[in-house]
Design a protein around this motif. Structure first.
Motif, PDB file in Angstrom:
ATOM      1  N   ALA A   1       7.289  52.180  40.588  1.00 43.39           N
ATOM      2  CA  ALA A   1       5.804  52.097  40.746  1.00 43.39           C
ATOM      3  C   ALA A   1       5.938  50.101  41.649  1.00 43.39           C
ATOM      4  O   ALA A   1       5.415  49.625  42.297  1.00 43.39           O
ATOM      5  CB  ALA A   1       4.914  51.742  39.180  1.00 43.39           C
ATOM      6  N   ALA A   2       7.665  49.468  40.587  1.00 42.70           N
ATOM      7  CA  ALA A   2       6.834  48.385  41.285  1.00 42.70           C
ATOM      8  C   ALA A   2       7.557  48.487  42.370  1.00 42.70           C
ATOM      9  O   ALA A   2       7.909  47.562  43.486  1.00 42.70           O
ATOM     10  CB  ALA A   2       8.488  47.893  40.438  1.00 42.70           C
TER      11      ALA A   2
ATOM     12  N   SER B   1      -3.974  50.466  44.688  1.00 44.87           N
ATOM     13  CA  SER B   1      -3.783  51.243  43.650  1.00 44.87           C
ATOM     14  C   SER B   1      -4.014  52.335  43.559  1.00 44.87           C
ATOM     15  O   SER B   1      -3.588  53.004  42.440  1.00 44.87           O
ATOM     16  CB  SER B   1      -5.083  50.387  42.700  1.00 44.87           C
ATOM     17  N   ASP B   2      -5.272  53.105  44.093  1.00 39.59           N
ATOM     18  CA  ASP B   2      -4.900  54.732  44.656  1.00 39.59           C
ATOM     19  C   ASP B   2      -3.717  55.119  44.770  1.00 39.59           C
ATOM     20  O   ASP B   2      -3.606  56.215  44.138  1.00 39.59           O
ATOM     21  CB  ASP B   2      -5.760  54.458  45.558  1.00 39.59           C
ATOM     22  N   ALA B   3      -2.633  54.809  45.700  1.00 34.37           N
ATOM     23  CA  ALA B   3      -1.525  55.281  46.076  1.00 34.37           C
ATOM     24  C   ALA B   3      -0.500  55.455  44.578  1.00 34.37           C
ATOM     25  O   ALA B   3      -0.154  56.256  44.565  1.00 34.37           O
ATOM     26  CB  ALA B   3      -0.497  54.616  47.368  1.00 34.37           C
TER      27      ALA B   3
ATOM     28  N   ARG C   1      -5.314  39.440  48.012  1.00 37.44           N
ATOM     29  CA  ARG C   1      -4.712  40.509  48.146  1.00 37.44           C
ATOM     30  C   ARG C   1      -5.910  41.708  48.561  1.00 37.44           C
ATOM     31  O   ARG C   1      -6.456  41.691  46.984  1.00 37.44           O
ATOM     32  CB  ARG C   1      -3.618  41.153  47.824  1.00 37.44           C
ATOM     33  N   ASP C   2      -6.452  42.545  48.664  1.00 34.86           N
ATOM     34  CA  ASP C   2      -7.444  43.863  48.839  1.00 34.86           C
ATOM     35  C   ASP C   2      -5.961  44.996  48.355  1.00 34.86           C
ATOM     36  O   ASP C   2      -5.891  45.594  48.814  1.00 34.86           O
ATOM     37  CB  ASP C   2      -8.169  44.118  49.709  1.00 34.86           C
ATOM     38  N   LEU C   3      -6.322  44.499  46.737  1.00 33.57           N
ATOM     39  CA  LEU C   3      -4.579  45.718  46.043  1.00 33.57           C
ATOM     40  C   LEU C   3      -5.912  47.425  45.799  1.00 33.57           C
ATOM     41  O   LEU C   3      -4.597  48.245  45.477  1.00 33.57           O
ATOM     42  CB  LEU C   3      -4.296  44.906  44.941  1.00 33.57           C
ATOM     43  N   ALA C   4      -6.543  47.631  46.130  1.00 31.58           N
ATOM     44  CA  ALA C   4      -7.615  49.139  46.419  1.00 31.58           C
ATOM     45  C   ALA C   4      -6.599  50.111  46.511  1.00 31.58           C
ATOM     46  O   ALA C   4      -5.982  51.367  45.953  1.00 31.58           O
ATOM     47  CB  ALA C   4      -8.951  49.257  46.847  1.00 31.58           C
ATOM     48  N   SER C   5      -5.400  49.745  48.781  1.00 30.04           N
ATOM     49  CA  SER C   5      -5.944  51.143  48.240  1.00 30.04           C
ATOM     50  C   SER C   5      -3.900  51.395  47.814  1.00 30.04           C
ATOM     51  O   SER C   5      -3.196  52.076  47.587  1.00 30.04           O
ATOM     52  CB  SER C   5      -5.154  50.804  49.618  1.00 30.04           C
TER      53      SER C   5
ATOM     54  N   GLY D   1      -0.003  60.539  35.868  1.00 31.78           N
ATOM     55  CA  GLY D   1      -0.248  60.595  34.327  1.00 31.78           C
ATOM     56  C   GLY D   1       0.067  58.478  33.654  1.00 31.78           C
ATOM     57  O   GLY D   1      -0.075  58.446  32.929  1.00 31.78           O
ATOM     58  N   SER D   2       0.019  57.471  35.010  1.00 27.53           N
ATOM     59  CA  SER D   2       0.567  56.686  35.207  1.00 27.53           C
ATOM     60  C   SER D   2      -0.857  56.045  35.039  1.00 27.53           C
ATOM     61  O   SER D   2      -2.175  56.430  35.330  1.00 27.53           O
ATOM     62  CB  SER D   2       1.078  56.173  35.832  1.00 27.53           C
ATOM     63  N   LYS D   3      -1.188  55.014  33.851  1.00 27.15           N
ATOM     64  CA  LYS D   3      -2.731  54.373  33.776  1.00 27.15           C
ATOM     65  C   LYS D   3      -1.940  52.557  34.572  1.00 27.15           C
ATOM     66  O   LYS D   3      -1.384  51.544  34.117  1.00 27.15           O
ATOM     67  CB  LYS D   3      -3.036  54.270  32.253  1.00 27.15           C
TER      68      LYS D   3
END
Length: 172
Positions: free
Chosen positions: A130-131, A94-96, A88-92, A103-105
């Motif tokens: 996030a989940a 991760s950006d969202a 899966r391309d999870l970049a989008s 404040g999250s990492k």
């Protein structure tokens, strides 16, 4: 890690072996310095090869998994053996998550059929959000699957910076 053009330089000694990663529903153009006569794909459910010319081939990622691609020259010579991992391309996603949960990492990665969230968030509510976002992202990507989301697996390994506190008011 995901690239959409791989150029094999002139003067390369064949055969060569490479390992590449392609994002799900993405493509990669392979440019060879020598003519090819045939391209064989080991797992057509995961990846397709479309020959553009005698020196250019597109690899199209169709489903998460692994496949091999064999590039053969006109005389039957083995030019290249590619080991391909489709993830899966999870970049989008991760950006969202970075944008919506300041404040999250959060680090997002694909492990098999699962999306794993690691890192830290400020509150337990952020962890749940996030989940949920990751779950919706995975479902949206798999809406076309007849099972209705066969990859609907999110592993939440986020740590929470601020512990939950409960305020009790007791009147006697």
């Amino acid at each position: 890690q995901h690239r959409n053009l791989i150029t094999i330089p002139p003067g390369t000694r064949f055969p060569i072996t490479r390992r590449i990663t392609i994002g799900l529903d993405k493509s990669v153009l392979i440019e060879m310095p020598a003519d090819m006569s045939n391209v064989l794909v080991s797992n057509p459910e995961v990846m397709d090869a479309v020959v553009q010319s005698s020196r250019q081939v597109y690899l199209l990622a169709k489903d998460a998994g692994e496949a091999n691609a064999f590039f053969m020259g006109p005389d039957g010579q083995k030019l290249m053996f590619l080991e391909v991992v489709v993830t899966r391309d999870l970049a989008s996603l991760s950006d969202a998550l970075a944008r919506l949960l300041p404040g999250s990492k959060i680090k997002v990665e694909s492990v098999g059929e699962n999306v794993v969230l690691t890192g830290s968030v400020l509150t337990p509510v952020d962890s749940n959000r996030a989940a949920e976002l990751a779950g919706r992202f995975v479902k949206k990507k798999d809406a076309k699957s007849p099972e209705g989301g066969k990859y609907d697996n999110v592993v939440n390994m986020l740590s929470v910076a601020a512990k939950e506190q409960v305020l009790l008011r007791v009147q006697v």
